[in-house]
Design a protein around this motif. Structure first.
Motif, PDB file in Angstrom:
ATOM      1  N   ASP A   1      10.784  14.500  38.064  1.00  0.00           N
ATOM      2  CA  ASP A   1      10.899  14.816  36.642  1.00  0.00           C
ATOM      3  C   ASP A   1       9.624  15.400  36.041  1.00  0.00           C
ATOM      4  N   ARG A   2       8.587  15.578  36.844  1.00  0.00           N
ATOM      5  CA  ARG A   2       7.306  16.020  36.289  1.00  0.00           C
ATOM      6  C   ARG A   2       7.194  17.533  36.240  1.00  0.00           C
ATOM      7  N   GLY A   3       6.385  17.983  35.310  1.00  0.00           N
ATOM      8  CA  GLY A   3       6.062  19.402  35.221  1.00  0.00           C
ATOM      9  C   GLY A   3       6.684  20.072  34.016  1.00  0.00           C
ATOM     10  N   PRO A   4       6.084  21.187  33.603  1.00  0.00           N
ATOM     11  CA  PRO A   4       6.567  21.876  32.402  1.00  0.00           C
ATOM     12  C   PRO A   4       7.956  22.495  32.583  1.00  0.00           C
ATOM     13  N   GLN A   5       8.279  22.942  33.804  1.00  0.00           N
ATOM     14  CA  GLN A   5       9.600  23.536  34.005  1.00  0.00           C
ATOM     15  C   GLN A   5      10.699  22.482  33.930  1.00  0.00           C
ATOM     16  N   LYS A   6      10.438  21.302  34.487  1.00  0.00           N
ATOM     17  CA  LYS A   6      11.439  20.231  34.420  1.00  0.00           C
ATOM     18  C   LYS A   6      11.631  19.781  32.975  1.00  0.00           C
ATOM     19  N   LYS A   7      10.549  19.743  32.202  1.00  0.00           N
ATOM     20  CA  LYS A   7      10.667  19.381  30.788  1.00  0.00           C
ATOM     21  C   LYS A   7      11.493  20.428  30.047  1.00  0.00           C
ATOM     22  N   TYR A   8      11.258  21.700  30.352  1.00  0.00           N
ATOM     23  CA  TYR A   8      12.031  22.778  29.736  1.00  0.00           C
ATOM     24  C   TYR A   8      13.514  22.623  30.069  1.00  0.00           C
ATOM     25  N   VAL A   9      13.804  22.322  31.335  1.00  0.00           N
ATOM     26  CA  VAL A   9      15.204  22.148  31.761  1.00  0.00           C
ATOM     27  C   VAL A   9      15.838  20.980  31.032  1.00  0.00           C
ATOM     28  N   ARG A  10      15.121  19.860  30.953  1.00  0.00           N
ATOM     29  CA  ARG A  10      15.662  18.681  30.247  1.00  0.00           C
ATOM     30  C   ARG A  10      15.959  19.018  28.794  1.00  0.00           C
ATOM     31  N   ASP A  11      15.027  19.673  28.131  1.00  0.00           N
ATOM     32  CA  ASP A  11      15.219  20.008  26.714  1.00  0.00           C
ATOM     33  C   ASP A  11      16.375  20.991  26.532  1.00  0.00           C
ATOM     34  N   TYR A  12      16.504  21.957  27.432  1.00  0.00           N
ATOM     35  CA  TYR A  12      17.585  22.936  27.325  1.00  0.00           C
ATOM     36  C   TYR A  12      18.942  22.263  27.535  1.00  0.00           C
ATOM     37  N   VAL A  13      19.032  21.417  28.567  1.00  0.00           N
ATOM     38  CA  VAL A  13      20.302  20.735  28.847  1.00  0.00           C
ATOM     39  C   VAL A  13      20.665  19.797  27.700  1.00  0.00           C
ATOM     40  N   ASP A  14      19.680  19.117  27.151  1.00  0.00           N
ATOM     41  CA  ASP A  14      19.943  18.169  26.064  1.00  0.00           C
ATOM     42  C   ASP A  14      20.314  18.879  24.760  1.00  0.00           C
ATOM     43  N   ALA A  15      19.892  20.125  24.598  1.00  0.00           N
ATOM     44  CA  ALA A  15      20.177  20.858  23.364  1.00  0.00           C
ATOM     45  C   ALA A  15      21.602  21.397  23.332  1.00  0.00           C
ATOM     46  N   ARG A  16      22.214  21.561  24.491  1.00  0.00           N
ATOM     47  CA  ARG A  16      23.560  22.148  24.532  1.00  0.00           C
ATOM     48  C   ARG A  16      24.601  21.081  24.845  1.00  0.00           C
ATOM     49  N   PHE A  17      25.846  21.403  24.525  1.00  0.00           N
ATOM     50  CA  PHE A  17      26.949  20.525  24.911  1.00  0.00           C
ATOM     51  C   PHE A  17      27.437  20.974  26.282  1.00  0.00           C
ATOM     52  N   SER A  18      27.503  20.049  27.220  1.00  0.00           N
ATOM     53  CA  SER A  18      28.001  20.349  28.554  1.00  0.00           C
ATOM     54  C   SER A  18      29.353  19.688  28.730  1.00  0.00           C
ATOM     55  N   VAL A  19      30.266  20.388  29.400  1.00  0.00           N
ATOM     56  CA  VAL A  19      31.602  19.852  29.638  1.00  0.00           C
ATOM     57  C   VAL A  19      31.508  18.579  30.480  1.00  0.00           C
ATOM     58  N   GLY A  20      30.558  18.543  31.400  1.00  0.00           N
ATOM     59  CA  GLY A  20      30.410  17.399  32.292  1.00  0.00           C
ATOM     60  C   GLY A  20      30.039  16.100  31.595  1.00  0.00           C
ATOM     61  N   GLU A  21      29.547  16.195  30.362  1.00  0.00           N
ATOM     62  CA  GLU A  21      29.173  14.976  29.632  1.00  0.00           C
ATOM     63  C   GLU A  21      30.362  14.047  29.422  1.00  0.00           C
ATOM     64  N   VAL A  22      31.551  14.622  29.274  1.00  0.00           N
ATOM     65  CA  VAL A  22      32.735  13.803  29.003  1.00  0.00           C
ATOM     66  C   VAL A  22      33.569  13.578  30.271  1.00  0.00           C
ATOM     67  N   LEU A  23      32.976  13.895  31.422  1.00  0.00           N
ATOM     68  CA  LEU A  23      33.696  13.717  32.684  1.00  0.00           C
ATOM     69  C   LEU A  23      34.005  12.245  32.958  1.00  0.00           C
ATOM     70  N   ILE A  24      33.070  11.378  32.712  1.00  0.00           N
ATOM     71  CA  ILE A  24      33.290   9.946  32.968  1.00  0.00           C
ATOM     72  C   ILE A  24      34.379   9.378  32.050  1.00  0.00           C
ATOM     73  N   PRO A  25      34.361   9.660  30.752  1.00  0.00           N
ATOM     74  CA  PRO A  25      35.473   9.172  29.931  1.00  0.00           C
ATOM     75  C   PRO A  25      36.835   9.730  30.358  1.00  0.00           C
ATOM     76  N   VAL A  26      36.871  10.996  30.784  1.00  0.00           N
ATOM     77  CA  VAL A  26      38.138  11.579  31.245  1.00  0.00           C
ATOM     78  C   VAL A  26      38.613  10.865  32.508  1.00  0.00           C
ATOM     79  N   MET A  27      37.690  10.577  33.417  1.00  0.00           N
ATOM     80  CA  MET A  27      38.058   9.829  34.634  1.00  0.00           C
ATOM     81  C   MET A  27      38.622   8.456  34.282  1.00  0.00           C
ATOM     82  N   PHE A  28      38.004   7.806  33.334  1.00  0.00           N
ATOM     83  CA  PHE A  28      38.498   6.491  32.899  1.00  0.00           C
ATOM     84  C   PHE A  28      39.914   6.612  32.332  1.00  0.00           C
TER      85      PHE A  28
END
Length: 195
Positions: free
Chosen positions: A85-112
């Motif tokens: 998780d270290r480094g500026p690129q990983k931080k950029y990736v985390r911030d980018y992923v967290d800023a957008r809505f991903s379809v996979g976020e609701v995968l676990i509730p759909v499985m349930f």
């Protein structure tokens, strides 16, 4: 004729400020302790007298250290992050992923929900639930692949094309997790993309 100093005269007593200044400067004001006295002052027992108390203190210190590391990791402090998780690129990736809505976020509730649907005795409902789950899974995979290409472009623009790390899998794993369960915790709000 000048008066000769008398050897019997006492030197004048120094003031408190002069004494403090002399002691602060480290000038010698006491005899050097003997070697035996210095060694005795440095001696500590290898095993403490109260082993239960020492073990209790060690456990408390370890627990405090673990808690500090856990909080530091959750807050994204580089000192406490694992190497992945270290480094500026990983931080950029985390911030980018967290800023957008991903379809996979609701995968676990759909499985349930699909698991609940399998308890319904109707084969049509079970079949429809399983089919919907596979369709949703395919959409999540396509979303993650698109995310990987987008991030590769953005990282190349920000850090240089020759310095881009391999972060697609890292981004995919983060995008497929529920937002509240991500570690380190999201540091940006939805729509707050990194520059």
């Amino acid at each position: 004729m000048a008066k000769q100093p008398d050897s019997t005269e006492q030197p004048s007593a120094e003031s408190l400020e002069e004494t403090q200044a002399r002691l602060k400067n480290g000038t010698k004001g006491a005899p050097t302790p003997s070697r035996a006295a210095q060694e005795a002052a440095r001696k500590r027992p290898l095993v403490p007298n109260d082993r239960k108390e020492a073990a209790k203190q060690a456990r408390a210190k370890a627990a405090e250290s673990r808690e500090k590391a856990r909080v530091g990791m959750a807050m994204g402090d580089e000192r406490y992050l694992p190497m992945r998780d270290r480094g500026p690129q990983k931080k950029y990736v985390r911030d980018y992923v967290d800023a957008r809505f991903s379809v996979g976020e609701v995968l676990i509730p759909v499985m349930f929900a699909v698991i609940v649907l399998t308890f319904i005795p109707s084969p049509e409902v079970q079949y429809a639930g399983i089919l919907a789950l596979w369709a949703f899974f395919a959409i999540a995979v396509v979303d993650v692949v698109i995310l990987g290409f987008l991030l590769k472009k953005k990282l190349a623009a920000k850090f240089g094309a020759d310095k881009v790390e391999r972060v697609r899998w890292y981004a995919a794993m983060r995008a497929l997790q529920l937002r509240p369960l991500r570690l380190p915790k999201p540091q940006v709000k939805r729509g707050q993309y990194p520059s």
